[in-house]
Every structure is written in C-alpha cells, then in structure tokens.
Design a protein around this motif. Structure first.
Motif: not given
Length: 194
Positions: A53, A38-39, A32-35
């Motif tokens: 998003n 949002s994840t 996972t990566k946050d942006y």
C-alpha cells in the motif's frame, strides 16, 4: 467383572472422543476492510496488510525487520497506531533519514504506538470520556500514550508532547486492531551516542 471394567473404559473413551470432536471444527470469520486500493484482512499480520500500500512505504520498511515482526506476532491482542507516509514526510529529510537508519529507535517507535488489547475507536472514545477528557494507555515500550478529543478527531500524544491524529479507524490484523495516524507521537530527534 473384567467385562464390566472393559465396557466402562470403552464407554468413557467413546464419550471423551465424542466431546473432543465437538470442538474439532473451529469456524473463523475473516474480516476485511478496503483502504486506498488495498484490502486489509484479519487473517494477515500488520506487515502483510500494509505491504504494497503506497500510504505505508516507510512503515512497511520498518516492519520488514524479522525480530520486530516476531515480537508483534507473539503478542496476544494488540492495537497498533500506524503512521502513514505523511507522518514521515513531514520530517525534514535529514532528520527522517537519520531516524530511519537507527533500527533501535524505529523499533521503539512501533512499540510506542502499540498498546495491549483490542481497542476499536468506540473503546478509545469511551476511555477518553470516562477519564475526564484524557485516556492514557501503556504501550509495549512501557511508555504512556495519551488520547484526547479535538472536535471529532482523536489526538494521540506522548509525554514530550509529540502528537498524531487518528485519520482512519478499525482495521483488523491477525492479532488485533490498527488505526491509521498522521503524525508521530514519538520523538524522532536523534541523540548522539558517545
């Protein structure tokens, strides 16, 4: 004699079952990566990752097309260059509305921003380096997408010179990577169909 054959058959069966069980437990790691609130997850499709998003409202609408979702899901490993809303907002309103209403063209836009294989930012930069400053990738649309460097920024362009810059990199989706781009490396001009 029958006992030996039966014993041998049972032994072979037991070995086959034991070796099959060796592979019955598959452990997968979800990345996972946050942006921007949002994840994004490697367990989700591209459509599921970007839905909700606020940076991708236009692309989310485009990817709501079930045939397009199915086509992307059927690809083994792909890298998608995902235009953010800034890319679409840069278009004149009339041009944007005409373009977004043409389902074939928007599907081509997505395919023209999708390349086979998993390309993280390191792989893209390496391809640019080993190809004397310009890497070319064949897209799912059958077109060529070029990548060059402008300082530390990767610039994508199509054969007509339409450009986009990669803004954020190395997000996972269910069958590959995606990178956030500002701009559209694809002609959004509508052509009169006569």
């Amino acid at each position: 004699m029958k006992t030996k054959i039966l014993f041998t058959a049972l032994f072979c069966f037991a070995v086959a079952i034991a070796s099959a069980q060796k592979y019955s437990k598959v452990y997968t790691t979800t990345v996972t990566k946050d942006y921007k609130g949002s994840t994004f997850s490697s367990g989700n499709s591209i459509a599921d990752n970007i839905s909700g998003n606020t940076s991708f409202t236009y692309l989310s609408q485009i990817l709501a097309s079930e045939p397009l979702q199915a086509e992307l899901a059927n690809e083994e490993m792909i890298t998608i260059f995902t235009p953010n809303d800034g890319a679409f907002n840069a278009l004149e309103e009339e041009e944007r509305e005409a373009f977004l209403s043409d389902k074939e063209r928007v599907a081509q836009l997505v395919k023209s921003h999708t390349v086979p294989g998993r390309l993280d930012v390191k792989a893209i930069k390496k391809a640019i380096e080993v190809n004397n400053g310009t890497a070319s990738f064949r897209t799912l649309a059958g077109t060529k997408l070029n990548a060059t460097m402008n300082g530390e920024t990767i610039i994508l362009s199509d054969a007509e010179g339409n450009k986009a810059k990669i803004m954020d990199t190395d997000f996972y989706h269910k069958n590959g990577f995606f990178h956030v781009i500002e701009g559209i490396a694809f002609s959004t001009k509508t052509v009169d169909k006569q």
